[in-house]
Scaffold this motif. Structure first.
Motif, mmCIF file in Angstrom:
data_model
loop_
_atom_site.group_PDB
_atom_site.id
_atom_site.type_symbol
_atom_site.label_atom_id
_atom_site.label_comp_id
_atom_site.label_asym_id
_atom_site.label_seq_id
_atom_site.Cartn_x
_atom_site.Cartn_y
_atom_site.Cartn_z
ATOM 1 N N ALA A 6 0.997 -1.249 -0.196
ATOM 2 C CA ALA A 6 -0.327 -0.115 -0.061
ATOM 3 C C ALA A 6 1.363 1.351 0.525
ATOM 4 O O ALA A 6 2.299 0.767 0.306
ATOM 5 C CB ALA A 6 -1.064 0.469 1.296
ATOM 6 N N THR A 7 0.244 2.803 -0.733
ATOM 7 C CA THR A 7 1.104 3.071 -0.888
ATOM 8 C C THR A 7 0.659 4.752 -0.448
ATOM 9 O O THR A 7 -0.729 4.774 -0.801
ATOM 10 C CB THR A 7 1.915 3.866 -1.952
ATOM 11 N N SER A 46 4.438 13.931 2.370
ATOM 12 C CA SER A 46 5.067 12.721 2.444
ATOM 13 C C SER A 46 4.693 11.690 1.831
ATOM 14 O O SER A 46 3.540 11.167 2.163
ATOM 15 C CB SER A 46 5.871 12.395 4.271
ATOM 16 N N THR A 47 5.250 11.007 1.286
ATOM 17 C CA THR A 47 4.474 9.169 0.566
ATOM 18 C C THR A 47 5.420 8.172 0.682
ATOM 19 O O THR A 47 6.282 8.741 1.166
ATOM 20 C CB THR A 47 4.936 9.550 -0.931
ATOM 21 N N THR A 48 4.317 7.097 1.019
ATOM 22 C CA THR A 48 5.369 6.107 2.206
ATOM 23 C C THR A 48 4.973 4.510 1.370
ATOM 24 O O THR A 48 3.581 4.700 1.252
ATOM 25 C CB THR A 48 5.324 6.265 3.932
ATOM 26 N N THR A 49 5.629 3.976 0.894
ATOM 27 C CA THR A 49 4.928 2.591 0.149
ATOM 28 C C THR A 49 5.745 1.338 1.901
ATOM 29 O O THR A 49 6.386 0.979 1.700
ATOM 30 C CB THR A 49 5.386 2.093 -0.517
ATOM 31 N N GLU A 392 0.593 2.298 -9.001
ATOM 32 C CA GLU A 392 2.234 3.018 -10.118
ATOM 33 C C GLU A 392 2.387 4.069 -9.000
ATOM 34 O O GLU A 392 4.091 4.994 -9.497
ATOM 35 C CB GLU A 392 1.102 3.408 -11.269
ATOM 36 N N GLU A 393 2.040 4.432 -8.156
ATOM 37 C CA GLU A 393 2.738 5.783 -7.674
ATOM 38 C C GLU A 393 3.844 4.531 -6.252
ATOM 39 O O GLU A 393 4.481 5.354 -5.017
ATOM 40 C CB GLU A 393 1.857 6.498 -6.588
ATOM 41 N N SER A 394 3.879 3.165 -6.146
ATOM 42 C CA SER A 394 4.530 2.313 -5.530
ATOM 43 C C SER A 394 6.304 2.823 -5.388
ATOM 44 O O SER A 394 6.329 3.313 -6.293
ATOM 45 C CB SER A 394 4.684 0.895 -5.750
ATOM 46 N N LEU A 395 6.837 3.205 -4.499
ATOM 47 C CA LEU A 395 8.434 4.001 -3.894
ATOM 48 C C LEU A 395 8.788 2.703 -3.945
ATOM 49 O O LEU A 395 10.579 3.062 -4.256
ATOM 50 C CB LEU A 395 7.993 4.748 -2.968
#
Lengths: 406, 406
Positions: A6-7, A46-49, A392-395
């Motif tokens: 999950a992102t 902040s973005t977190t996968t 598609e936004e996965s880090l």
């Protein structure tokens, strides 16, 4: 085999009633309630996968902005992960059909879209994004308030970043901290006209960390004990002001509480200073704008607030933001170009915008400030809570290591 | 015909427990007691000559540093003169043989031997010298404490300049202010090793006047009410520390009270700032000196205190003053030559003096400060109370106008 991943993104929040002091340092229980405005993730986030995979080598791993951070046993990150994993385990024990994600190693990548050098507290949005992405990965049924208790243990003010809009962190009374959590006071849509301008101020010296600073205040400031009696009334009044969209009261309390927070820092032994001469001068500018505005309209136009550093955050309503930005720019010229995300100055020179009637520039340092005293201006507004992003936004790359971001 | 004239000098005093706030603005009754060290008149003083003469044109006249100041009816100067003249009149009514000085016009000339630009409060020494010279002219039998009640009405902290050594101004309880007066805690000879270094700091902007600033604090600072509960214990403890020559306690309380005074200024709305970046940096230097000294000797070496401006006054005992001055000079180089009134650096370069073992210069601004950030250093020590000078020191010419001083 499906990928369990999950992102999530989470926002920055800037307090109007400041959190400063813990009554329990390991559970991160505050000495007073606080209240903040969540800022728009379109600008700062902040973005977190998080991914769980049985095939990963044993042990959890985490990367922040591409650099691996160790997850110390018993440390704040480990505590958050352990609590969320525990809730997942309970679900798996009740429902044998669920995949056993709680027993699989985790790979976590987190990224802030704003430079650490900007001096914005990234721990709040970062911890909130971590908690949001893990709760999505584990499909936890807990409410944002319940999740906020976990985020709180990672970084106190992170609990407020689990909500959009206007958010209160209730200090709570219980020793186990189970009632020390965040709640929405009003959603962003209640008062979407609330805009914010972050003035990024250079500082020659790194200040005291907020973790050690607030403990020194608790231990040595005689005035802090009195501040704790002042805060409950301020919480009530500013909540009411938000519900009634009463900007004057909102601004008065926000400025008074920022000043009182820095006052108890100064009453600490040895004293703690976060405001520098540029910060003082920004305060003088806003106080003068308000003085001039009161004379002509009977209302305030802006509220400044400062966290544990010299940066100034100015809250103002959308229609007045153009005046605020052009006035700040006139006395604190930046080196770079102002990005103007809301298109306030399209086709017009910022320098040609008139000053407010009766504004006395003499309150600012004689001759104004040199270019770069305020490094940059970030214009944003009240925003929503954590978001769920698509695959598609996965880090993370297929092997569970972080992607390289441009 | 005899000339009825008296010339007196009075000292500057610098508070360790700060006076900030009046409970009665016309009588100048303070919200809390305060305590100061009187500085040596050999270095800093106000000198005042008062003359009464039946042949003077009607009306009192006063010159300050050669410029005539109007004595406003009902103003602070007029109140002081009226009260002292009243005491003289009572004497004359009881003793018909006395010359009727109380009915004659006055000519008063006052002169400060330190530049106003130095930012040192000259009103305290100036008012004290006025009261001292008039009480000498009128041959008043009142004690210094009784005279201090008059000086207090001219300029609050002036009451403390009527004593040498270590002086308390008791807030008093009575509505008429008759018990709000200064008392000696200990004479200078009790602790003559108490030295002081005044670091004169430039400021780009004139700060808020103390008269208007302290009223704004009384009206708007929630924390001031708590400060008022903190002060009595500090008064007791610092008085005891002075009597026991306990420098550590003296220094701790002095620094904490300076910081608390500036904290309530910051808690005022709009906030009041007197400390600038140079002031903050001088605080960091002294805190670091004390930290390093504590590690090696278990004792503090210096105490900073700031009045309503950016200047730093550092109290230290005589044997450590050489270390203090050379350390300040290293990080805050002055443009001019240090006068060195106590001959600490005779035949030696100040720059070659070693730093304290373990002193970390990194706490000061990276690269130190530019020349002139601290404009000058004034080294002095605890001093005596008002002095009576001889006729040859008169500031008035035969016609009652002020002499021109070089």
């Amino acid at each position: 085999m499906p990928v369990y991943e999950a992102t999530a993104t989470a926002p920055v929040n800037i307090a109007c009633i400041k959190y400063w002091g813990k009554r329990d340092t390991s559970l991160i229980l505050p000495t007073n309630s606080s209240l903040s405005v969540t800022l728009d993730q379109d600008h700062l986030r902040s973005t977190t996968t998080s991914r769980a995979d049985a095939s990963f080598e044993k042990g959890d791993r985490l990367w922040l902005n591409g650099t691996e951070e160790s997850i110390k046993e018993g440390g704040r990150l480990a505590v958050c992960i352990k609590e969320l994993r525990g809730w997942r385990r309970e679900m798996e024990e009740k429902d044998g059909g669920l995949p056993k994600l709680s027993s699989w190693p985790l790979r976590i990548a987190s990224y802030n879209n704003f430079p650490t050098a900007a001096g914005l507290a990234s721990s709040a949005s970062g911890l909130a994004a971590l908690v949001a992405s893990l709760s999505q990965l584990y499909e936890l049924p807990q409410t944002p308030s319940e999740l906020s208790r976990i985020a709180r243990q990672g970084s106190g003010s992170a609990c407020r970043s689990l909500f959009g809009g206007f958010v209160a962190w209730r200090e709570g009374k219980l020793a186990d901290g189970s009632d020390s959590l965040a709640e929405e006071v009003a959603p962003r849509d209640h008062w979407p006209e609330m805009h914010a301008l972050i003035c990024v101020v250079s500082d020659a010296k790194k200040g005291t960390s907020s973790t050690s600073g607030m403990q020194r205040t608790v231990e040595t400031s005689p005035l802090l004990q009195h501040r704790l009696k002042v805060v409950p009334d301020r919480m009530d009044k500013i909540s009411k002001a938000i519900l009634e969209k009463d900007f004057d009261t909102f601004a008065q309390i926000t400025m008074a509480d920022s000043n009182q927070f820095h006052a108890v820092c100064l009453d600490t032994s040895p004293p703690i200073f976060y405001l520098n001469d540029v910060s003082r001068s920004l305060i003088a500018l806003i106080e003068e704008l308000n003085r001039a505005a009161m004379l002509t309209t009977g209302h305030l136009v802006a509220a400044y607030t400062f966290d544990a550093g010299p940066n100034c955050v100015i809250y103002a309503l959308e229609p007045t933001m153009r005046l605020i930005i052009s006035t700040v720019n006139r006395f604190f010229p930046q080196e770079g170009h102002f990005p103007d995300p809301f298109g306030l100055f399209e086709g017009q020179s910022m320098e040609e915008t008139a000053l407010l009637n009766g504004f006395n520039g003499g309150v600012i340092r004689t001759g104004g400030w040199e270019k770069g005293a305020v490094k940059s201006l970030i214009h944003t507004r009240v925003g929503d809570g954590p978001r769920r992003l698509g695959k598609e936004e996965s880090l993370l790359k297929a092997d569970g290591t972080p992607k390289t971001l441009a």
